[in-house]
Every structure is written in C-alpha cells, then in structure tokens.
Scaffold this active site. Sequence first.
Site, mmCIF file in Angstrom:
data_model
loop_
_atom_site.group_PDB
_atom_site.id
_atom_site.type_symbol
_atom_site.label_atom_id
_atom_site.label_comp_id
_atom_site.label_asym_id
_atom_site.label_seq_id
_atom_site.Cartn_x
_atom_site.Cartn_y
_atom_site.Cartn_z
ATOM 1 C CB CYS A 1 48.034 62.032 -13.031
ATOM 2 S SG CYS A 1 47.350 61.947 -11.578
ATOM 3 C CB CYS B 1 49.088 59.744 -11.477
ATOM 4 S SG CYS B 1 47.537 60.261 -12.075
#
Length: 303
Positions: A45, A48
Amino acid sequence: MLELGGQTPAADDLIKDVSEADFMTEVVEMSQTVPVIVDFWAPWCGPCKTLGPALEAAVAKAKGAVRMAKVNVDENQMIAGQLQVQSIPTVYAFYKGQPIDGFQGAVPPSEIDAFVARTVEAAGGDASGGLDEAVAAAQEMLDQGAASDAAQTFAAILQEDGENAAAYAGLVASYLALDDPDQAEAILNGAPASIAESPELEAAHAQLALARQAADAGPVAELRAAVEANADDHQARFDLAQALQAAGQSEEAVNELLELFRRDREWNDAAAKTQLFTIFEALKPNDPIVLNGRRKLSSMIFA
C-alpha cells in the site's frame, strides 16, 4: 498531551506491531485505560508508507497519552474482516474496548495531529497535563496554517475545560486567521469571567483590536510618502504604523510609533503609546520586537 504516570513510555511501548494473537491484549484491554490508535496497513500500500510514519510521529509527540497498534491486513485478515476494513489505510481509535473515531486514506499532517488530539480528549484523563499538550499541538497546527483544524482542536479542549484561557485565546486566533473577526469577538465575549483578565485573553483582545484596525488600514506606500514629505504629520505616521502592522511588519510599525512618541508623546491622547502597548500585548512576551520596543519606550519615558 497527557502523560500517564510519571514518565513517558518508551517508543517500543507506545507503538507496536499487533497480530490476531495479541489484538485483544494490546488494543481491547489496553484501551480500557489509554486510547489506542489502530493503523491497518499492508506492505504493498503506497499511501500507507506515508501515513504510517506520520501517525507514529504524532503518537510519539503525545508522550503516552495515546498508543498505537499497527495491523498488517495481509497477515491478519480476520481482524480486518471483523472491523469491516474495506480499504487501506484505515485508522481507528479505540477507547474502553470500542472504536470511537476513525478515517480512511492518506490525510495531511495537520489532520493527523487533530485526530490524535481528538482521541486524547475523547478519552478524558488528566485535564491538566493532557490539555496543555493538546493546546500545544493545536497551536502548532495554527502556526502551520491549518486554522480550521486548530479551531476544531481548541474547541474540543474547551469542551473538557471551559476555563482554559490558552484554548480560548487559541480559538480566537484561529478565527482571526480564518478572517472571521466577528466570530472571534463572540468567542471572547463568551469567555468566563474567571479568566477574562488572564494574560492569554488580554493578548486575544489586542489581536482582535489589531485585526479590526487592519480592515481600515491605508496603503503603506502612500502613507510612507506622506511621512517623508512631512515628518511632523503625526496622523500620517500613526496611520503608516497601522498599515505596517496590518501588513505583518510589526517591527517597522513599532519603530514608527516610537518615533511618533519621541516627537510628541501627548499627541491624540498619547495614541502612540496606547498603540504600542496594543502591539506588545498581541505578541508573545519574549518576542524580540516586544523586548526591544519596551526597552526603547522606557528609555524615552524615563530619559
């Protein structure tokens, strides 16, 4: 923000990687006494990778008022499913075993700070140290230009402590930064009598007065030309000082007012001295502009 106990916990205690095996202990049970922010992430991700470190930094700044659990959704799909995590990053704040706040996706640092501050305040706790830290965090947001986030955080602090003079002053400053002096004045008028004469609110009154003046300030260039054409045009010099202050040039404004005071200290009912004190009150007491200005004014008064 609030420190629990006498010392700030180590970073390893504040921020932990949590799995299904210890989620109950590190989040649900831990949140019975201190709020826990849970960051659902995955190695693949992209957002993230930005949000995670920023969130960790905000939690670390809270000095133990909140803790953080990092949950890799690839390795802990059962927890993600139970909490209906449908996209990442997803962040939840837990207190007393239940989610109390949350958001999805990457957000700017000011919103992360506001989220952490809200989490701490929602959990209550020691209203002294915790609120002091929350005020500092909100002030940092304001200094960084995030006036809306700062206003939200200052308002949350006042819900916990309705006589917090620093939060009242910060809320006023936030609305002044949002170019809403009417709302700022309403907040000042609504402050409890017990803190009405506090240094923080005295400063807020001065800031509001300067903001009102700024709305009517004339053009700096024209006023400077008028002063240069006639150094004894006291009104033009006074107006120039107001225009300079409105333009954020406090030091230059103070210098013009000091010169006006030197030339005629009694002009217009000692307007130069009054305006100097308004500027001094609006700035921080240890600001070099204040320290130097007060020293020069005193030397003139007692010369």
